[in-house]
Motif scaffolding. Structure first.
Motif, PDB file in Angstrom:
ATOM      1  N   PRO A 185     -15.185  10.381   6.135  1.00 26.52           N
ATOM      2  CA  PRO A 185     -14.359   9.355   6.653  1.00 26.52           C
ATOM      3  C   PRO A 185     -14.620   8.029   6.192  1.00 26.52           C
ATOM      4  O   PRO A 185     -13.486   7.163   5.955  1.00 26.52           O
ATOM      5  CB  PRO A 185     -14.352   9.734   8.086  1.00 26.52           C
ATOM      6  N   GLN A 186     -16.056   7.615   6.276  1.00 23.38           N
ATOM      7  CA  GLN A 186     -16.158   6.432   5.873  1.00 23.38           C
ATOM      8  C   GLN A 186     -15.841   5.919   4.327  1.00 23.38           C
ATOM      9  O   GLN A 186     -15.386   4.898   4.096  1.00 23.38           O
ATOM     10  CB  GLN A 186     -17.808   6.120   6.050  1.00 23.38           C
ATOM     11  N   THR A 187     -15.961   6.827   3.564  1.00 19.56           N
ATOM     12  CA  THR A 187     -15.783   6.610   2.064  1.00 19.56           C
ATOM     13  C   THR A 187     -14.210   6.589   1.848  1.00 19.56           C
ATOM     14  O   THR A 187     -13.903   5.634   1.172  1.00 19.56           O
ATOM     15  CB  THR A 187     -16.332   7.786   1.334  1.00 19.56           C
ATOM     16  N   LEU A 188     -13.433   7.367   2.600  1.00 19.75           N
ATOM     17  CA  LEU A 188     -12.176   7.392   2.362  1.00 19.75           C
ATOM     18  C   LEU A 188     -11.389   6.004   3.113  1.00 19.75           C
ATOM     19  O   LEU A 188     -10.536   5.479   2.791  1.00 19.75           O
ATOM     20  CB  LEU A 188     -11.282   8.431   3.208  1.00 19.75           C
ATOM     21  N   ARG A 189     -12.287   5.554   4.032  1.00 15.92           N
ATOM     22  CA  ARG A 189     -11.808   4.308   4.681  1.00 15.92           C
ATOM     23  C   ARG A 189     -12.209   3.083   3.689  1.00 15.92           C
ATOM     24  O   ARG A 189     -11.054   2.357   3.742  1.00 15.92           O
ATOM     25  CB  ARG A 189     -12.393   4.059   6.191  1.00 15.92           C
ATOM     26  N   GLU A 190     -13.150   3.096   2.976  1.00 18.18           N
ATOM     27  CA  GLU A 190     -13.240   2.219   2.191  1.00 18.18           C
ATOM     28  C   GLU A 190     -12.402   2.198   1.012  1.00 18.18           C
ATOM     29  O   GLU A 190     -11.866   1.012   0.550  1.00 18.18           O
ATOM     30  CB  GLU A 190     -14.775   2.166   1.516  1.00 18.18           C
ATOM     31  N   PHE A 191     -11.906   3.193   0.521  1.00 20.60           N
ATOM     32  CA  PHE A 191     -10.768   3.367  -0.542  1.00 20.60           C
ATOM     33  C   PHE A 191      -9.663   2.790   0.091  1.00 20.60           C
ATOM     34  O   PHE A 191      -9.042   2.065  -0.557  1.00 20.60           O
ATOM     35  CB  PHE A 191     -10.642   4.952  -1.067  1.00 20.60           C
ATOM     36  N   VAL A 192      -9.195   3.107   1.497  1.00 20.24           N
ATOM     37  CA  VAL A 192      -7.906   2.659   1.743  1.00 20.24           C
ATOM     38  C   VAL A 192      -7.851   1.414   1.813  1.00 20.24           C
ATOM     39  O   VAL A 192      -6.911   0.657   1.497  1.00 20.24           O
ATOM     40  CB  VAL A 192      -7.645   3.591   2.898  1.00 20.24           C
ATOM     41  N   VAL A 193      -9.122   0.811   2.558  1.00 21.20           N
ATOM     42  CA  VAL A 193      -9.166  -0.544   2.856  1.00 21.20           C
ATOM     43  C   VAL A 193      -8.997  -1.384   1.404  1.00 21.20           C
ATOM     44  O   VAL A 193      -8.323  -2.353   1.329  1.00 21.20           O
ATOM     45  CB  VAL A 193     -10.567  -0.992   3.342  1.00 21.20           C
ATOM     46  N   GLY A 194      -9.735  -1.080   0.573  1.00 21.70           N
ATOM     47  CA  GLY A 194      -9.877  -1.628  -0.952  1.00 21.70           C
ATOM     48  C   GLY A 194      -8.400  -1.621  -1.514  1.00 21.70           C
ATOM     49  O   GLY A 194      -7.759  -2.603  -1.951  1.00 21.70           O
ATOM     50  N   VAL A 195      -7.562  -0.419  -1.510  1.00 26.86           N
ATOM     51  CA  VAL A 195      -6.098  -0.440  -1.930  1.00 26.86           C
ATOM     52  C   VAL A 195      -5.332  -1.221  -0.995  1.00 26.86           C
ATOM     53  O   VAL A 195      -4.246  -2.003  -1.764  1.00 26.86           O
ATOM     54  CB  VAL A 195      -5.648   1.230  -1.875  1.00 26.86           C
ATOM     55  N   LEU A 196      -5.365  -1.145   0.188  1.00 25.95           N
ATOM     56  CA  LEU A 196      -4.529  -2.285   0.988  1.00 25.95           C
ATOM     57  C   LEU A 196      -4.679  -3.543   0.663  1.00 25.95           C
ATOM     58  O   LEU A 196      -3.910  -4.512   0.588  1.00 25.95           O
ATOM     59  CB  LEU A 196      -4.711  -1.979   2.400  1.00 25.95           C
ATOM     60  N   ARG A 197      -5.880  -4.030   0.471  1.00 28.85           N
ATOM     61  CA  ARG A 197      -6.301  -5.405   0.190  1.00 28.85           C
ATOM     62  C   ARG A 197      -5.613  -5.819  -1.267  1.00 28.85           C
ATOM     63  O   ARG A 197      -5.037  -6.963  -1.404  1.00 28.85           O
ATOM     64  CB  ARG A 197      -7.603  -5.523   0.137  1.00 28.85           C
ATOM     65  N   GLN A 198      -5.861  -4.811  -2.362  1.00 30.28           N
ATOM     66  CA  GLN A 198      -5.178  -5.068  -3.547  1.00 30.28           C
ATOM     67  C   GLN A 198      -3.567  -5.332  -3.409  1.00 30.28           C
ATOM     68  O   GLN A 198      -3.175  -6.146  -4.063  1.00 30.28           O
ATOM     69  CB  GLN A 198      -5.673  -4.010  -4.498  1.00 30.28           C
ATOM     70  N   LEU A 199      -2.923  -4.275  -2.678  1.00 28.71           N
ATOM     71  CA  LEU A 199      -1.622  -4.483  -2.582  1.00 28.71           C
ATOM     72  C   LEU A 199      -1.075  -5.710  -1.753  1.00 28.71           C
ATOM     73  O   LEU A 199      -0.179  -6.198  -1.871  1.00 28.71           O
ATOM     74  CB  LEU A 199      -0.924  -3.061  -2.038  1.00 28.71           C
ATOM     75  N   ASN A 200      -2.006  -6.046  -0.902  1.00 29.39           N
ATOM     76  CA  ASN A 200      -1.540  -7.149  -0.031  1.00 29.39           C
ATOM     77  C   ASN A 200      -1.567  -8.483  -0.850  1.00 29.39           C
ATOM     78  O   ASN A 200      -0.686  -9.164  -0.685  1.00 29.39           O
ATOM     79  CB  ASN A 200      -2.628  -7.206   1.287  1.00 29.39           C
ATOM     80  N   GLY A 201      -2.564  -8.656  -1.779  1.00 32.48           N
ATOM     81  CA  GLY A 201      -2.636  -9.560  -2.575  1.00 32.48           C
ATOM     82  C   GLY A 201      -1.399  -9.639  -3.668  1.00 32.48           C
ATOM     83  O   GLY A 201      -1.050 -10.779  -3.983  1.00 32.48           O
ATOM     84  N   GLN A 202      -1.091  -8.328  -4.248  1.00 29.08           N
ATOM     85  CA  GLN A 202       0.112  -8.281  -5.075  1.00 29.08           C
ATOM     86  C   GLN A 202       1.240  -8.760  -4.383  1.00 29.08           C
ATOM     87  O   GLN A 202       2.294  -9.284  -5.134  1.00 29.08           O
ATOM     88  CB  GLN A 202       0.228  -7.124  -5.719  1.00 29.08           C
ATOM     89  N   LEU A 203       1.698  -8.290  -3.121  1.00 27.92           N
ATOM     90  CA  LEU A 203       2.880  -8.596  -2.460  1.00 27.92           C
ATOM     91  C   LEU A 203       3.071  -9.946  -1.845  1.00 27.92           C
ATOM     92  O   LEU A 203       4.107 -10.451  -1.611  1.00 27.92           O
ATOM     93  CB  LEU A 203       3.055  -7.568  -1.329  1.00 27.92           C
ATOM     94  N   TYR A 204       1.717 -10.759  -1.228  1.00 32.13           N
ATOM     95  CA  TYR A 204       1.864 -11.842  -0.874  1.00 32.13           C
ATOM     96  C   TYR A 204       1.070 -12.961  -1.674  1.00 32.13           C
ATOM     97  O   TYR A 204       0.395 -13.453  -1.490  1.00 32.13           O
ATOM     98  CB  TYR A 204       1.368 -11.983   0.535  1.00 32.13           C
TER      99      TYR A 204
END
Length: 204
Positions: A185-204
């Motif tokens: 769960p912790q590893t998957l959470r880190e994956f998801v957080v990293g992806v969301l940060r990356q997409l957030n930077g691309q969208l905004y």
């Protein structure tokens, strides 16, 4: 021929005794005959009941009917065969009953899930009708797909570097090791957080 020394009274007494003996013997023979006849009838009735039971089994059990159809001439199925095929058929029916019970249980779960989905959908429709402006800022399907794709790319990179595909045995062993190591769960959470940060930077 009568004995001259025997009196008429003695002569009649002897005749009466002979008559009583013959009557008693005849009664005993008649009683034995009745018992024998009753026993024979009871035994025949028992045999008829057993035969009817085997005939009923043979007519009910499908495999007995099939074998009877393929029997040559006057050849009949033995009683042992009828009993064995009946036992096999009962086992088959028990398995079918268990299978049907499992299918019914699964269908009940599916019905329950559909009812929950229906209730949730009705709540969503009702909420949208109450506030039509709500949901205009929802994430598009393309953004959701990009998030999913990036998460899968991250997982595939670790999967590709950790799992050997030289043989099925190695693949099976490595898959479980990879799940234990990279799907926590912790590893998957880190994956998801990293992806969301990356997409957030691309969208905004």
């Amino acid at each position: 021929m009568t004995d001259p020394t025997t009196s008429p009274e003695d002569h009649w007494k002897v005749n009466d005794e002979d008559s009583d003996y013959r009557h008693e013997t005849s009664y005993k023979d008649s009683y034995k005959d009745r018992r024998r006849q009753a026993h024979t009838q009871a035994e025949q009735k028992r045999r008829d009941a057993i035969k009817k039971g085997y005939d009923d089994l043979q007519s009910i059990v499908p495999t007995c009917q099939q074998q009877s159809e393929f029997a040559v001439g006057a050849q009949k199925i033995s009683k042992a065969t009828i009993l064995q095929k009946t036992i096999d058929y009962i086992h088959f029916l028990h398995k079918e009953k268990k299978k049907q019970e499992e299918e019914v249980s699964l269908l009940r779960k599916e019905v329950m899930a559909l009812k929950i989905m229906k209730t949730n959908y009705e709540h969503i429709v009702k909420a949208h009708q109450t506030n039509p402006q709500q949901g205009q800022d929802q994430v598009s399907d393309q953004v959701k797909f990009n998030i999913f794709q990036n998460i899968m790319d991250c997982l595939f990179q670790s999967f590709s570097s950790s799992v050997s595909v030289n043989s099925f045995q190695e693949l099976s062993a490595c898959v479980f090791s990879w799940i234990e190591e990279h799907c926590k769960p912790q590893t998957l959470r880190e994956f998801v957080v990293g992806v969301l940060r990356q997409l957030n930077g691309q969208l905004y």
